[in-house]
Design a protein around this motif. Structure first.
Motif, PDB file in Angstrom:
ATOM      1  N   PRO A 194       0.795  -1.237   0.000  1.00 27.41           N
ATOM      2  CA  PRO A 194       0.000   0.000   0.000  1.00 27.41           C
ATOM      3  C   PRO A 194       0.828   1.288   0.000  1.00 27.41           C
ATOM      4  CG  PRO A 194      -0.117  -1.069   2.135  1.00 27.41           C
ATOM      5  CD  PRO A 194       0.649  -1.983   1.230  1.00 27.41           C
ATOM      6  N   VAL A 195       2.045   1.269   0.516  1.00 27.79           N
ATOM      7  CA  VAL A 195       2.828   2.497   0.605  1.00 27.79           C
ATOM      8  C   VAL A 195       3.673   2.707  -0.650  1.00 27.79           C
ATOM      9  CG1 VAL A 195       4.594   3.730   1.929  1.00 27.79           C
ATOM     10  CG2 VAL A 195       2.872   2.362   3.104  1.00 27.79           C
ATOM     11  N   ASN A 196       4.573   1.791  -0.933  1.00 28.97           N
ATOM     12  CA  ASN A 196       5.449   1.901  -2.104  1.00 28.97           C
ATOM     13  C   ASN A 196       4.991   0.918  -3.164  1.00 28.97           C
ATOM     14  OD1 ASN A 196       7.140   3.795  -0.893  1.00 28.97           O
ATOM     15  ND2 ASN A 196       8.329   2.213   0.119  1.00 28.97           N
ATOM     16  N   GLN A 197       4.155   1.367  -4.060  1.00 29.65           N
ATOM     17  CA  GLN A 197       3.662   0.475  -5.110  1.00 29.65           C
ATOM     18  C   GLN A 197       4.692   0.438  -6.228  1.00 29.65           C
ATOM     19  OE1 GLN A 197      -0.373   1.671  -6.011  1.00 29.65           O
ATOM     20  NE2 GLN A 197      -1.074   0.311  -4.399  1.00 29.65           N
ATOM     21  N   GLN A 198       5.507  -0.624  -6.200  1.00 30.08           N
ATOM     22  CA  GLN A 198       6.613  -0.751  -7.132  1.00 30.08           C
ATOM     23  C   GLN A 198       6.458  -1.996  -7.994  1.00 30.08           C
ATOM     24  OE1 GLN A 198       9.751  -1.042  -4.263  1.00 30.08           O
ATOM     25  NE2 GLN A 198      10.098   1.163  -4.233  1.00 30.08           N
ATOM     26  N   CYS A 199       7.108  -1.958  -9.148  1.00 33.60           N
ATOM     27  CA  CYS A 199       7.168  -3.135 -10.010  1.00 33.60           C
ATOM     28  C   CYS A 199       7.922  -4.231  -9.262  1.00 33.60           C
ATOM     29  CB  CYS A 199       7.892  -2.784 -11.309  1.00 33.60           C
ATOM     30  SG  CYS A 199       8.239  -4.225 -12.346  1.00 33.60           S
ATOM     31  N   PRO A 200       7.390  -5.444  -9.220  1.00 29.56           N
ATOM     32  CA  PRO A 200       8.074  -6.518  -8.506  1.00 29.56           C
ATOM     33  C   PRO A 200       9.386  -6.960  -9.168  1.00 29.56           C
ATOM     34  CG  PRO A 200       6.059  -7.333  -9.506  1.00 29.56           C
ATOM     35  CD  PRO A 200       6.090  -5.864  -9.733  1.00 29.56           C
ATOM     36  N   MET A 201       9.600  -6.560 -10.401  1.00 27.68           N
ATOM     37  CA  MET A 201      10.819  -6.973 -11.111  1.00 27.68           C
ATOM     38  C   MET A 201      11.951  -5.952 -10.966  1.00 27.68           C
ATOM     39  SD  MET A 201       9.907  -9.868 -12.345  1.00 27.68           S
ATOM     40  CE  MET A 201      10.993 -10.313 -13.668  1.00 27.68           C
ATOM     41  N   CYS A 202      11.648  -4.677 -11.163  1.00 27.35           N
ATOM     42  CA  CYS A 202      12.715  -3.669 -11.189  1.00 27.35           C
ATOM     43  C   CYS A 202      12.616  -2.643 -10.059  1.00 27.35           C
ATOM     44  CB  CYS A 202      12.726  -2.953 -12.537  1.00 27.35           C
ATOM     45  SG  CYS A 202      11.241  -1.979 -12.868  1.00 27.35           S
ATOM     46  N   ARG A 203      11.556  -2.704  -9.283  1.00 29.10           N
ATOM     47  CA  ARG A 203      11.341  -1.813  -8.124  1.00 29.10           C
ATOM     48  C   ARG A 203      11.156  -0.345  -8.494  1.00 29.10           C
ATOM     49  NH1 ARG A 203       9.511  -5.538  -4.940  1.00 29.10           N
ATOM     50  NH2 ARG A 203      11.028  -7.066  -4.331  1.00 29.10           N
ATOM     51  N   GLN A 204      10.851  -0.060  -9.753  1.00 24.28           N
ATOM     52  CA  GLN A 204      10.483   1.309 -10.116  1.00 24.28           C
ATOM     53  C   GLN A 204       9.055   1.534  -9.671  1.00 24.28           C
ATOM     54  OE1 GLN A 204      11.253   2.601 -14.135  1.00 24.28           O
ATOM     55  NE2 GLN A 204      12.882   1.071 -14.361  1.00 24.28           N
ATOM     56  N   PRO A 205       8.648   2.782  -9.430  1.00 22.46           N
ATOM     57  CA  PRO A 205       7.244   3.034  -9.108  1.00 22.46           C
ATOM     58  C   PRO A 205       6.344   2.478 -10.201  1.00 22.46           C
ATOM     59  CG  PRO A 205       8.543   4.997  -8.734  1.00 22.46           C
ATOM     60  CD  PRO A 205       9.457   4.008  -9.417  1.00 22.46           C
ATOM     61  N   TRP A 206       5.319   1.716  -9.804  1.00 20.77           N
ATOM     62  CA  TRP A 206       4.441   1.072 -10.794  1.00 20.77           C
ATOM     63  C   TRP A 206       3.462   2.068 -11.356  1.00 20.77           C
ATOM     64  CZ3 TRP A 206       4.317  -3.118 -13.662  1.00 20.77           C
ATOM     65  CH2 TRP A 206       3.144  -3.385 -14.365  1.00 20.77           C
ATOM     66  N   LYS A 207       3.430   2.164 -12.672  1.00 19.12           N
ATOM     67  CA  LYS A 207       2.428   2.946 -13.399  1.00 19.12           C
ATOM     68  C   LYS A 207       1.996   2.097 -14.573  1.00 19.12           C
ATOM     69  CE  LYS A 207       4.129   7.375 -12.043  1.00 19.12           C
ATOM     70  NZ  LYS A 207       5.098   8.385 -12.288  1.00 19.12           N
ATOM     71  N   PHE A 208       0.689   1.935 -14.743  1.00 25.03           N
ATOM     72  CA  PHE A 208       0.179   1.174 -15.871  1.00 25.03           C
ATOM     73  C   PHE A 208       0.523   1.895 -17.165  1.00 25.03           C
ATOM     74  CE2 PHE A 208      -2.453  -0.479 -12.465  1.00 25.03           C
ATOM     75  CZ  PHE A 208      -2.467  -1.835 -12.742  1.00 25.03           C
ATOM     76  N   ASN A 209       0.949   1.154 -18.155  1.00 28.25           N
ATOM     77  CA  ASN A 209       1.269   1.729 -19.460  1.00 28.25           C
ATOM     78  C   ASN A 209       0.003   1.796 -20.278  1.00 28.25           C
ATOM     79  OD1 ASN A 209       2.537   2.687 -21.689  1.00 28.25           O
ATOM     80  ND2 ASN A 209       3.805   0.903 -22.054  1.00 28.25           N
ATOM     81  N   ASN A 210      -0.339   2.959 -20.738  1.00 24.15           N
ATOM     82  CA  ASN A 210      -1.545   3.156 -21.557  1.00 24.15           C
ATOM     83  C   ASN A 210      -1.148   3.106 -23.021  1.00 24.15           C
ATOM     84  OD1 ASN A 210      -3.000   3.569 -19.209  1.00 24.15           O
ATOM     85  ND2 ASN A 210      -2.540   5.754 -19.202  1.00 24.15           N
ATOM     86  N   LYS A 211      -0.904   1.899 -23.524  1.00 28.56           N
ATOM     87  CA  LYS A 211      -0.471   1.745 -24.927  1.00 28.56           C
ATOM     88  C   LYS A 211      -1.529   2.227 -25.878  1.00 28.56           C
ATOM     89  CE  LYS A 211       2.812  -1.961 -24.538  1.00 28.56           C
ATOM     90  NZ  LYS A 211       3.236  -3.244 -24.976  1.00 28.56           N
TER      91      LYS A 211
END
Length: 85
Positions: A68-85
């Motif tokens: 809930p606090v740091n929503q990061q990508c589980p692979m690279c730990r960057q902040p998770w943002k959905f890609n709007n292709k």
């Protein structure tokens, strides 16, 4: 010799086009489905992050809810943002 085709049945397959073969969270193949689903396809879609990592939608949603606090990508730990292709 002449051949006459009396019956023909077309068969097709589908595949998700992803940067990997397996979900980085559940480790299940993308052409299958996540552990929460029974059948692959539109009911178990793939989603990409802006970091270009791809996951089953249900897997990443569960992952983000557990972080809930740091929503990061589980692979690279960057902040998770959905890609709007």
């Amino acid at each position: 010799m002449k051949l006459t085709i009396k019956n023909w049945t077309g068969v097709a397959t589908w595949r998700w086009v992803a940067n990997d073969d397996n979900c980085g969270i559940c480790r299940m193949p993308f052409d299958g489905c996540c552990p929460d689903c029974k059948l692959p396809g539109d009911d178990c879609p793939l989603v990409w992050g802006q970091c270009s990592h791809c996951f089953h939608m249900h897997c990443i949603v569960k992952w983000l809810q557990s972080q809930p606090v740091n929503q990061q990508c589980p692979m690279c730990r960057q902040p998770w943002k959905f890609n709007n292709k």
